[in-house]
Every structure is written in structure tokens, then in C-alpha cells.
Design a protein around this motif. Structure first.
Motif, mmCIF file in Angstrom:
data_model
loop_
_atom_site.group_PDB
_atom_site.id
_atom_site.type_symbol
_atom_site.label_atom_id
_atom_site.label_comp_id
_atom_site.label_asym_id
_atom_site.label_seq_id
_atom_site.Cartn_x
_atom_site.Cartn_y
_atom_site.Cartn_z
ATOM 1 N N PRO A 3 0.829 -1.212 0.000
ATOM 2 C CA PRO A 3 0.000 0.000 0.000
ATOM 3 C C PRO A 3 0.858 1.255 0.000
ATOM 4 C CG PRO A 3 -0.009 -1.014 2.168
ATOM 5 C CD PRO A 3 0.713 -1.976 1.266
ATOM 6 N N ASP A 4 0.297 2.320 -0.575
ATOM 7 C CA ASP A 4 0.999 3.609 -0.646
ATOM 8 C C ASP A 4 0.706 4.404 0.626
ATOM 9 O OD1 ASP A 4 2.298 5.892 -1.346
ATOM 10 O OD2 ASP A 4 0.896 6.475 -2.939
ATOM 11 N N SER A 6 2.653 6.598 2.245
ATOM 12 C CA SER A 6 3.066 8.008 2.179
ATOM 13 C C SER A 6 2.020 8.836 1.424
ATOM 14 C CB SER A 6 4.432 8.123 1.505
ATOM 15 O OG SER A 6 4.389 7.607 0.181
ATOM 16 N N GLY A 7 1.431 8.278 0.362
ATOM 17 C CA GLY A 7 0.397 8.994 -0.390
ATOM 18 C C GLY A 7 -0.864 9.188 0.438
ATOM 19 N N VAL A 57 6.407 -1.811 5.873
ATOM 20 C CA VAL A 57 5.102 -1.132 5.780
ATOM 21 C C VAL A 57 4.521 -0.875 7.170
ATOM 22 C CG1 VAL A 57 2.734 -1.353 4.955
ATOM 23 C CG2 VAL A 57 4.631 -2.097 3.509
ATOM 24 N N GLU A 60 6.195 2.140 8.673
ATOM 25 C CA GLU A 60 5.762 3.376 8.013
ATOM 26 C C GLU A 60 4.321 3.730 8.384
ATOM 27 O OE1 GLU A 60 5.745 5.304 3.481
ATOM 28 O OE2 GLU A 60 5.834 3.114 3.766
#
Length: 339
Positions: A3-4, A6-7, A57, A60
Motif C-alpha cells: 500500500p501507498d 506516504s500517499g 510497511v 511506516e
């Protein structure tokens, strides 16, 4: 595919920048950090990722969650401070509105009306500004008679007329008005305000509430009166109450008597309210005078009846254990909020 995070974090930060009130802030929080929020779902889906991606992940996503929570909390404090400075704190708990309630005299009058209605009495009313004939003459209190001195009267300022007007000194004139238009047998009570030009003390006032009672028939007696009054006191005070009848004089009754009841404030030990006697005068009463029947067109040879008048203020003193009737008219919220 990883999965993104940071976005997702960037989108959340952009939306938080556009928040202008607490409601919008809560919506953004739920969208990303709520139970079904986007970032929350990312954290729940970590078990589905390959082992080599899971640790990266997770680190993050947890960091993004902590930063967004901190940013949300800072925005919440700022918005709450802004609201308070504007004089309205929408986050403060609501203040319960105090509901009003009936005045003790109103409560008592309704209770008394209900008791007498249950014994077959009708409740009637009459004018507070009365004429001289109904207030005095028809009640066997003729002009210039010494008995008029018993009623300290507020006369209306008007030109001299045959039938002057006044603030009624008792509710008795209503019994005259009722008998003028109704045939016996009858049973009525008359609650209402009366006026006397006299000094005030713990038991007296120049404006007070009275209740008149009248029962007329072919075989009405003093025994009927005593039975009615004893039953009334029993229902009102929910217990047996001592009552005594003392001989007295009223122009509109013969025989006449005063009715005393045992003082409930002191248990007949003697107090300021009962004048240290243990008894409190509650009403005047008697058998209706033949001249009163004649004034309304009744034949006193075939009819008899009793009449009584009691002060609701004094009755309230006994009912609610009030030691000074003036408190009922003081307007004191500290006093009234007790009822």
C-alpha cells in the motif's frame, strides 16, 4: 503490492489543513483513523503482505498514524480555543433547564377542589369586584349595621350610587349569585381571592384566598356539616385531625360557629402560628340564616342549609408546614422551589 502509505498520509494532511470546525475534523479523523478508516485498514491488512514487506510497511504505517493523531489533536485544541474565545463552547456539556412548577396555593386549591368534587360539590366562581347588595345586604348585613365593621372593606372610588361597588371581602356573595339562578337541593364550593383592609401578620393579609361552601336541602343539618368537614380534613391531611366547633356570630348564619383544628405544626404543644394554644382557627360556618334564603327567593320554611368559609392561605400553612402566610406572597424563589 504494498500500500501507498506516504500517499495516504499526504492526502490526510491536505484534508486536515482545510478543516474549519470540529465537525469536519471528526469526519476526517473517521475517514483515515476511525475503526474503518483507510490507515486502520492498512494496518489490519499487514498479515496479507509478504514477510519481507511487512516490517517496512508496518513501521511506516504506525509512524503515519501517530503523526496524524498528533496533528488531529493539535487542530482540535486550536478549534476548541477559538470557539471558547467567541463566547460559545459547543463542546461543553449542556445545562439542564429548570422547569417551572405550580405555586403551592394553586396546587392546594386544585387538590381541595378535587376532594369536594368527589363529595358531590360543584365548583363555581364569581366576580372579584362586587356590588354592595351581593356582598352585604343580601347576606343580612344592612347598611349602617355594626356587623359591617367585621369586614374591613376596600370601596371603589365612584360617584354616590344606590348600589356601590367594592373589592369583595369574602366569597359569600357568590353563594347569593348562585342561589338566584339555581333551585335546591344544591352543593357548591367557591374558591377565590378576597380583600380586607387590615394589617398583615403571620396569619393575616389584605389579599388572600378563601373557599366558600354551601349545601342546601330539606333536611340539611349541623351533623351533615361536621361529617363533610371531618371527611374533607381526613382526605386532605391523610390522617385523622381533631376538630372543635365554638359558638360564634355571623349575620348570614344562625346558629354560627368557628371551626378549629389541631395545629399540625407543633402537634398541639403551642407555637407562634397557633398563638401558643395548640388550635388553629380554620373557618367560620353555620346554618344559613332565613333572611338570606328570602333574599334569593327561597322559602325558609321548607329549606335549610349550612355555609362555611375557610382561608386557603391558612390551610396551606397546615398542609405544607409553613409558619408564616406572608411567605406565600413573597415571590422568594428560595421558598417556592421547596414545592
Amino acid at each position: 503490492m504494498a500500500p501507498d502509505v506516504s500517499g495516504l498520509k499526504k492526502r490526510a494532511e491536505e484534508e486536515l489543513k482545510g478543516v474549519g470546525n470540529l465537525k469536519d475534523l471528526d469526519e476526517v479523523f473517521r475517514k483515515y483513523l476511525g475503526r474503518k478508516g483507510e490507515l486502520t485498514l492498512v494496518l489490519r491488512s499487514l498479515v496479507q503482505l509478504p514477510v519481507e514487506q511487512r516490517s517496512l510497511v508496518s513501521k511506516e504505517a504506525n509512524a503515519a498514524r501517530d503523526e496524524l493523531r498528533q496533528l488531529t489533536e493539535e487542530l482540535r485544541k486550536a478549534l476548541e480555543g477559538s470557539v471558547r474565545q467567541g463566547g460559545l463552547d459547543v463542546t461543553a456539556p449542556g445545562v439542564r433547564i429548570v422547569r417551572g412548577h405550580l405555586h403551592p396555593l394553586t396546587r392546594l386549591q386544585r387538590e381541595v377542589n378535587g376532594i369536594f368534587s368527589g363529595m358531590g360539590f360543584s365548583v363555581v366562581e364569581g366576580p372579584e369586584i362586587e356590588d354592595e347588595w351581593h356582598n352585604f345586604d343580601a347576606l343580612n348585613i344592612p347598611a349602617n349595621h355594626p356587623s359591617r365593621d367585621m369586614w374591613d372593606t376596600f370601596w371603589m372610588k365612584e360617584k354616590l350610587t344606590k348600589n356601590r361597588h367594592l373589592l369583595r371581602t369574602h366569597t359569600s356573595p357568590v353563594q347569593i349569585r348562585y342561589m338566584e339562578h339555581h333551585e335546591p337541593p344544591l352543593r357548591v364550593i367557591v374558591p377565590g381571592r378576597v380583600f380586607r383592609y387590615e394589617a398583615t401578620d403571620a396569619r393575616h393579609g389584605f389579599n388572600f384566598y378563601q373557599l366558600e361552601g354551601l349545601m342546601v336541602g330539606k333536611q340539611v343539618s349541623v351533623a351533615n356539616f361536621k361529617g363533610v368537614i371531618m371527611e374533607f380534613y381526613k382526605r386532605l391531611f391523610r390522617s385523622e385531625v381533631k376538630v372543635r366547633l365554638r359558638p360564634s356570630y355571623f349575620p348570614f348564619t344562625e346558629p354560627s360557629f368557628e371551626v378549629d383544628m389541631s395545629c399540625l405544626l407543633c402537634g398541639q404543644k403551642g407555637c407562634g402560628s397557633c398563638g401558643q394554644s395548640g388550635w388553629l382557627e380554620m373557618m367560620g360556618a353555620g346554618m344559613v340564616h332565613p333572611k338570606v334564603f328570602e333574599a334569593v327567593g327561597y322559602n325558609p320554611k321548607f329549606l335549610q342549609g349550612f355555609a362555611f368559609g375557610m382561608g386557603l392561605d391558612r390551610l396551606a400553612m397546615m398542609r405544607y408546614k409553613i409558619n408564616d402566610a406572608r411567605l406565600l406572597y413573597s415571590g422568594s424563589l428560595k421558598f417556592l422551589e421547596q414545592f
